[in-house]
Design a protein around this motif. Structure first.
Motif, PDB file in Angstrom:
ATOM      1  N   THR A  74      96.940  55.025 100.875  1.00 20.84           N
ATOM      2  CA  THR A  74      96.491  54.050 102.025  1.00 20.84           C
ATOM      3  C   THR A  74      95.181  53.798 101.664  1.00 20.84           C
ATOM      4  O   THR A  74      94.256  54.186 100.867  1.00 20.84           O
ATOM      5  CB  THR A  74      96.228  54.883 103.163  1.00 20.84           C
ATOM      6  OG1 THR A  74      95.341  55.851 103.266  1.00 20.84           O
ATOM      7  CG2 THR A  74      97.596  55.406 103.946  1.00 20.84           C
ATOM      8  N   ILE A  75      94.729  52.354 102.049  1.00 16.54           N
ATOM      9  CA  ILE A  75      93.408  51.850 102.101  1.00 16.54           C
ATOM     10  C   ILE A  75      92.858  51.911 103.490  1.00 16.54           C
ATOM     11  O   ILE A  75      93.362  50.980 104.311  1.00 16.54           O
ATOM     12  CB  ILE A  75      93.341  50.512 101.477  1.00 16.54           C
ATOM     13  CG1 ILE A  75      94.046  50.541  99.930  1.00 16.54           C
ATOM     14  CG2 ILE A  75      92.118  49.690 101.309  1.00 16.54           C
ATOM     15  CD1 ILE A  75      94.416  49.112  99.488  1.00 16.54           C
ATOM     16  N   THR A  76      91.981  52.361 103.965  1.00 19.64           N
ATOM     17  CA  THR A  76      91.665  52.831 105.428  1.00 19.64           C
ATOM     18  C   THR A  76      90.416  53.288 105.419  1.00 19.64           C
ATOM     19  O   THR A  76      89.365  53.197 104.407  1.00 19.64           O
ATOM     20  CB  THR A  76      92.458  53.841 105.913  1.00 19.64           C
ATOM     21  OG1 THR A  76      92.100  53.798 107.360  1.00 19.64           O
ATOM     22  CG2 THR A  76      92.419  55.201 105.519  1.00 19.64           C
ATOM     23  N   ASP A  77      89.553  53.111 106.518  1.00 24.74           N
ATOM     24  CA  ASP A  77      88.117  53.334 106.950  1.00 24.74           C
ATOM     25  C   ASP A  77      87.350  52.790 105.991  1.00 24.74           C
ATOM     26  O   ASP A  77      86.261  53.566 105.613  1.00 24.74           O
ATOM     27  CB  ASP A  77      88.142  55.274 106.861  1.00 24.74           C
ATOM     28  CG  ASP A  77      88.966  56.091 107.605  1.00 24.74           C
ATOM     29  OD1 ASP A  77      89.281  55.756 108.643  1.00 24.74           O
ATOM     30  OD2 ASP A  77      89.375  56.810 106.968  1.00 24.74           O
ATOM     31  N   GLY A  78      87.419  51.553 106.217  1.00 29.51           N
ATOM     32  CA  GLY A  78      86.066  50.832 105.508  1.00 29.51           C
ATOM     33  C   GLY A  78      86.304  50.774 104.005  1.00 29.51           C
ATOM     34  O   GLY A  78      85.346  50.302 103.127  1.00 29.51           O
ATOM     35  N   SER A  79      87.556  50.875 103.486  1.00 28.02           N
ATOM     36  CA  SER A  79      87.480  51.046 102.170  1.00 28.02           C
ATOM     37  C   SER A  79      88.196  49.787 101.587  1.00 28.02           C
ATOM     38  O   SER A  79      88.619  48.829 102.634  1.00 28.02           O
ATOM     39  CB  SER A  79      88.575  52.088 101.527  1.00 28.02           C
ATOM     40  OG  SER A  79      88.020  53.475 101.969  1.00 28.02           O
ATOM     41  N   ARG A  80      88.153  49.339 100.397  1.00 24.82           N
ATOM     42  CA  ARG A  80      88.359  47.850  99.926  1.00 24.82           C
ATOM     43  C   ARG A  80      89.160  48.096  98.429  1.00 24.82           C
ATOM     44  O   ARG A  80      88.928  48.720  97.633  1.00 24.82           O
ATOM     45  CB  ARG A  80      87.148  46.929  99.725  1.00 24.82           C
ATOM     46  CG  ARG A  80      86.233  47.107 100.827  1.00 24.82           C
ATOM     47  CD  ARG A  80      84.949  46.428 100.567  1.00 24.82           C
ATOM     48  NE  ARG A  80      84.326  46.368  99.308  1.00 24.82           N
ATOM     49  CZ  ARG A  80      83.623  45.343  98.771  1.00 24.82           C
ATOM     50  NH1 ARG A  80      83.590  44.253  99.337  1.00 24.82           N
ATOM     51  NH2 ARG A  80      83.339  45.599  97.505  1.00 24.82           N
ATOM     52  N   LEU A  81      90.166  47.216  98.267  1.00 20.60           N
ATOM     53  CA  LEU A  81      90.662  46.854  97.065  1.00 20.60           C
ATOM     54  C   LEU A  81      90.244  45.215  96.753  1.00 20.60           C
ATOM     55  O   LEU A  81      90.668  44.513  97.328  1.00 20.60           O
ATOM     56  CB  LEU A  81      92.276  47.015  97.167  1.00 20.60           C
ATOM     57  CG  LEU A  81      93.093  46.570  95.801  1.00 20.60           C
ATOM     58  CD1 LEU A  81      92.568  47.693  94.760  1.00 20.60           C
ATOM     59  CD2 LEU A  81      94.548  46.551  96.160  1.00 20.60           C
TER      60      LEU A  81
END
Length: 165
Positions: A74-81
């Motif tokens: 997952t990409i979550t909690d203020g994270s970025r791709l």
């Protein structure tokens, strides 16, 4: 990786695997680099403000099914791709499988090329349950479909296809 920064600068790689663990308050950057095969990210969640960034980088997976294959994470909690000034090319360009983009996650793309080898493949396949997409008109997509299945996108999401080829 927790509380760390990893940078691949001017690197040339073949198949790369990021498996298990993931990023927590961490950053991975590919800067001015090149990959000639698939970048696999399996069971590699990004949480708590982490980022995985491709800046001025080419991922050209000749003969491979995917250029970037992101699954079981997952990409979550203020994270970025992040993709800036980069090229992602394979049978499928960027392919996320499973609930990748979640609440608080961001896919950010600027001045990048997403390519598939034919119209029957995806230049970008995004799947998730929330989060935000910021993909403005500066990006290019080759022939091939764009598939987005993220039913609860955050307000302010942008997906513009102004410059497809």
């Amino acid at each position: 990786y927790t509380n760390s920064t990893t940078t691949m600068l001017n690197s040339t790689m073949s198949t790369v695997y990021f498996q298990s663990g993931g990023l927590k308050r961490s950053q991975v950057q590919y800067l001015n680099s090149k990959s000639t095969a698939t970048l696999n990210m399996n069971s590699f969640p990004m949480v708590d403000g982490s980022s995985f960034e491709f800046i001025n980088t080419s991922i050209i997976a000749t003969g491979s099914t995917y250029a970037i294959y992101y699954t079981g994470s997952t990409i979550t909690d203020g994270s970025r791709l992040v993709f800036e000034d980069s090229t992602v090319s394979g049978q499928h360009g960027l392919y996320t499988n499973g609930n990748q983009l979640n609440a608080g996650g961001l896919l950010y793309a600027r001045r990048s090329n997403f390519m598939s080898t034919s119209a029957s493949y995806y230049t970008m396949y995004l799947y998730g349950v929330g989060g935000k997409i910021d993909h403005d008109g500066s990006n290019r997509h080759s022939t091939g479909d764009v598939y987005i299945n993220v039913p609860s996108l955050a307000s302010g999401s942008i997906f513009a296809l102004n410059k497809s080829s």
